[in-house]
Every structure is written in C-alpha cells, then in structure tokens.
Design a protein around this motif. Structure first.
Motif, PDB file in Angstrom:
ATOM      1  N   ASN A   1       3.295   4.601 -19.932  1.00  0.00           N
ATOM      2  CA  ASN A   1       4.077   5.076 -18.972  1.00  0.00           C
ATOM      3  C   ASN A   1       3.998   3.611 -18.183  1.00  0.00           C
ATOM      4  OD1 ASN A   1       4.452   8.142 -19.643  1.00  0.00           O
ATOM      5  ND2 ASN A   1       2.297   8.236 -19.469  1.00  0.00           N
ATOM      6  N   VAL A   2       3.467   3.145 -18.195  1.00  0.00           N
ATOM      7  CA  VAL A   2       3.644   1.818 -17.641  1.00  0.00           C
ATOM      8  C   VAL A   2       5.148   1.328 -16.237  1.00  0.00           C
ATOM      9  CG1 VAL A   2       4.897  -0.300 -19.091  1.00  0.00           C
ATOM     10  CG2 VAL A   2       2.773  -0.597 -17.014  1.00  0.00           C
ATOM     11  N   ALA A   3       6.282   1.521 -17.585  1.00  0.00           N
ATOM     12  CA  ALA A   3       7.507   1.649 -16.617  1.00  0.00           C
ATOM     13  C   ALA A   3       7.874   2.369 -15.644  1.00  0.00           C
ATOM     14  CB  ALA A   3       8.693   1.297 -17.251  1.00  0.00           C
ATOM     15  N   ALA A   4       7.219   3.822 -16.122  1.00  0.00           N
ATOM     16  CA  ALA A   4       7.286   5.005 -14.960  1.00  0.00           C
ATOM     17  C   ALA A   4       5.695   4.422 -12.772  1.00  0.00           C
ATOM     18  CB  ALA A   4       6.561   5.957 -14.917  1.00  0.00           C
ATOM     19  N   MET A   5       4.728   3.958 -13.773  1.00  0.00           N
ATOM     20  CA  MET A   5       4.165   3.343 -12.897  1.00  0.00           C
ATOM     21  C   MET A   5       4.620   2.688 -11.751  1.00  0.00           C
ATOM     22  SD  MET A   5       0.402   3.884 -15.100  1.00  0.00           S
ATOM     23  CE  MET A   5      -0.130   2.782 -14.384  1.00  0.00           C
ATOM     24  N   ASN A   6       4.723   1.558 -12.938  1.00  0.00           N
ATOM     25  CA  ASN A   6       5.734   0.344 -11.889  1.00  0.00           C
ATOM     26  C   ASN A   6       6.577   0.451 -10.826  1.00  0.00           C
ATOM     27  OD1 ASN A   6       3.955  -1.701 -12.587  1.00  0.00           O
ATOM     28  ND2 ASN A   6       5.026  -1.977 -14.312  1.00  0.00           N
ATOM     29  N   GLU A   7       7.247   1.754 -11.335  1.00  0.00           N
ATOM     30  CA  GLU A   7       8.804   1.912 -10.851  1.00  0.00           C
ATOM     31  C   GLU A   7       7.898   2.731  -9.396  1.00  0.00           C
ATOM     32  OE1 GLU A   7      12.431   5.298 -10.433  1.00  0.00           O
ATOM     33  OE2 GLU A   7      11.758   3.724 -12.163  1.00  0.00           O
ATOM     34  N   ILE A   8       6.950   3.943  -9.234  1.00  0.00           N
ATOM     35  CA  ILE A   8       5.923   4.385  -8.525  1.00  0.00           C
ATOM     36  C   ILE A   8       5.730   3.800  -7.582  1.00  0.00           C
ATOM     37  CG2 ILE A   8       4.295   5.980  -8.268  1.00  0.00           C
ATOM     38  CD1 ILE A   8       4.873   7.776 -10.645  1.00  0.00           C
ATOM     39  N   ILE A   9       4.352   2.866  -8.091  1.00  0.00           N
ATOM     40  CA  ILE A   9       3.735   1.425  -7.105  1.00  0.00           C
ATOM     41  C   ILE A   9       4.988   0.725  -6.584  1.00  0.00           C
ATOM     42  CG2 ILE A   9       2.351  -0.406  -6.825  1.00  0.00           C
ATOM     43  CD1 ILE A   9       0.722   1.053  -9.583  1.00  0.00           C
ATOM     44  N   ILE A  10       5.900   0.312  -7.470  1.00  0.00           N
ATOM     45  CA  ILE A  10       6.684  -0.773  -6.058  1.00  0.00           C
ATOM     46  C   ILE A  10       7.549   0.483  -4.821  1.00  0.00           C
ATOM     47  CG2 ILE A  10       9.552  -2.189  -6.333  1.00  0.00           C
ATOM     48  CD1 ILE A  10       8.184  -2.471  -9.256  1.00  0.00           C
ATOM     49  N   ASP A  11       8.206   0.961  -5.127  1.00  0.00           N
ATOM     50  CA  ASP A  11       8.915   2.478  -4.343  1.00  0.00           C
ATOM     51  C   ASP A  11       8.253   2.392  -3.055  1.00  0.00           C
ATOM     52  OD1 ASP A  11      11.250   2.656  -5.871  1.00  0.00           O
ATOM     53  OD2 ASP A  11      10.620   4.602  -6.524  1.00  0.00           O
TER      54      ASP A  11
ATOM     55  N   LEU B   1       5.084   0.483  -2.834  1.00  0.00           N
ATOM     56  CA  LEU B   1       4.756  -0.711  -1.479  1.00  0.00           C
ATOM     57  C   LEU B   1       5.680  -0.970  -0.591  1.00  0.00           C
ATOM     58  CD1 LEU B   1       2.665  -2.875  -3.853  1.00  0.00           C
ATOM     59  CD2 LEU B   1       1.842  -0.844  -2.343  1.00  0.00           C
ATOM     60  N   ALA B   2       6.968  -0.255  -1.229  1.00  0.00           N
ATOM     61  CA  ALA B   2       8.032  -1.054  -0.193  1.00  0.00           C
ATOM     62  C   ALA B   2       8.362   0.366   1.138  1.00  0.00           C
ATOM     63  CB  ALA B   2       9.013  -0.974  -0.904  1.00  0.00           C
ATOM     64  N   GLY B   3       7.107   0.891   1.106  1.00  0.00           N
ATOM     65  CA  GLY B   3       6.907   1.678   2.761  1.00  0.00           C
ATOM     66  C   GLY B   3       6.461   0.899   3.599  1.00  0.00           C
ATOM     67  N   ASP B   4       6.078   0.055   3.562  1.00  0.00           N
ATOM     68  CA  ASP B   4       5.279  -0.783   4.628  1.00  0.00           C
ATOM     69  C   ASP B   4       5.203  -1.933   4.195  1.00  0.00           C
ATOM     70  OD1 ASP B   4       3.450  -0.673   7.126  1.00  0.00           O
ATOM     71  OD2 ASP B   4       3.003   0.540   6.190  1.00  0.00           O
ATOM     72  N   ASP B   5       4.896  -2.396   5.481  1.00  0.00           N
ATOM     73  CA  ASP B   5       4.565  -4.506   5.204  1.00  0.00           C
ATOM     74  C   ASP B   5       3.072  -5.068   4.159  1.00  0.00           C
ATOM     75  OD1 ASP B   5       3.015  -4.215   6.954  1.00  0.00           O
ATOM     76  OD2 ASP B   5       4.452  -5.283   8.476  1.00  0.00           O
ATOM     77  N   ALA B   6       3.215  -5.834   3.839  1.00  0.00           N
ATOM     78  CA  ALA B   6       1.748  -6.114   3.165  1.00  0.00           C
ATOM     79  C   ALA B   6       0.539  -6.289   4.123  1.00  0.00           C
ATOM     80  CB  ALA B   6       1.909  -8.335   2.864  1.00  0.00           C
ATOM     81  N   ALA B   7       0.650  -6.628   5.783  1.00  0.00           N
ATOM     82  CA  ALA B   7      -0.560  -6.538   6.503  1.00  0.00           C
ATOM     83  C   ALA B   7      -0.923  -5.260   6.384  1.00  0.00           C
ATOM     84  CB  ALA B   7       0.078  -7.736   7.989  1.00  0.00           C
ATOM     85  N   ALA B   8       0.021  -4.025   6.602  1.00  0.00           N
ATOM     86  CA  ALA B   8      -0.449  -2.231   6.545  1.00  0.00           C
ATOM     87  C   ALA B   8      -1.286  -2.509   5.307  1.00  0.00           C
ATOM     88  CB  ALA B   8       0.789  -1.853   7.614  1.00  0.00           C
ATOM     89  N   TRP B   9      -1.136  -2.697   4.157  1.00  0.00           N
ATOM     90  CA  TRP B   9      -1.397  -2.504   2.960  1.00  0.00           C
ATOM     91  C   TRP B   9      -2.363  -3.227   2.404  1.00  0.00           C
ATOM     92  CZ3 TRP B   9      -0.664   1.439   0.701  1.00  0.00           C
ATOM     93  CH2 TRP B   9       1.459   2.193   0.877  1.00  0.00           C
ATOM     94  N   VAL B  10      -2.719  -4.241   3.298  1.00  0.00           N
ATOM     95  CA  VAL B  10      -4.356  -5.144   3.198  1.00  0.00           C
ATOM     96  C   VAL B  10      -5.068  -4.721   4.354  1.00  0.00           C
ATOM     97  CG1 VAL B  10      -5.211  -7.361   4.662  1.00  0.00           C
ATOM     98  CG2 VAL B  10      -3.240  -7.582   2.842  1.00  0.00           C
TER      99      VAL B  10
END
Length: 117
Positions: A4-14, A16-25
């Motif tokens: 399920n790597v393709a589906a997982m990558n899509e979920i992760i990318i979507d 992470l796109a909801g916030d900026d890098a500083a917020a995720w850190v």
C-alpha cells in the motif's frame, strides 16, 4: 505496508500539505518524534548555529565583489583561520598547476592551441 505504499504516500503528502514545515516540526517534537526540516540554502544560511559559528564569511572577489563563502566550522585556539583568498577565476591557476605537474611552456602552448585549456 509495501503493498500500500502508493496509497500511504498520497495520504502522507495530503496530510503534510495541511501545514507548514515549522508547524509539523513543532507537532512532531511535542510528540517525542525526532525530526528536522530539510533546509534550502537560504534557510541554512540563516540557521542560528551557522551564524554563531561564523560559518559564512563575505570574501572580496575581483569580479563579483563580496561573495558569501561557507568556511570551516573548526576553530583552534592558537591557529585562527584566514580568509584572504576568493575562489579562483576560471583557469586562473592553470599554468601554475600544469608547471607543477612538469609541463613546460611548449606543452602548455600546445594545449592552448588545441583548445584543451
């Protein structure tokens, strides 16, 4: 997971796109997850540790003016680093290097004539 790597990558990318890098850190750090952003070169140059260690110095260049250069972070008590030479111009030291390798004037002239250098 591999199936399920393709589906997982899509979920992760979507996600992470909801916030900026500083917020995720901040979120990862507060959850105890080791992480660090991948810095761009301009971001890296503004890092507090890079500034504190004096790792970027402006060095005068004969054509480009003051050029920022990354310098060694190593510091020795009785051996200060010197920064008096800018990066060389294209072919600035060609003859010096070739002479050090044993080339004489005739061979260097031949290399020029044949556009090797």
């Amino acid at each position: 997971r591999v199936d399920n790597v393709a589906a997982m990558n899509e979920i992760i990318i979507d996600t992470l796109a909801g916030d900026d890098a500083a917020a995720w850190v901040g979120k990862f750090e507060s959850a105890g997850v080791p992480c660090s952003p991948i810095n761009s070169i301009p971001d890296l140059m503004r890092e507090p540790q890079v500034e504190h260690r004096g790792m970027v110095r402006n060095i005068d260049h004969p054509v480009a003016g003051a050029v920022p250069q990354v310098v060694s972070p190593m510091r020795f008590r009785n051996a200060p680093l010197e920064f008096e030479r800018a990066p060389p111009l294209l072919s600035e030291h060609t003859e010096e290097v070739l002479r050090g390798l044993g080339f004489d004037d005739d061979k260097i002239d031949e290399l020029r004539r044949t556009k090797v250098i």
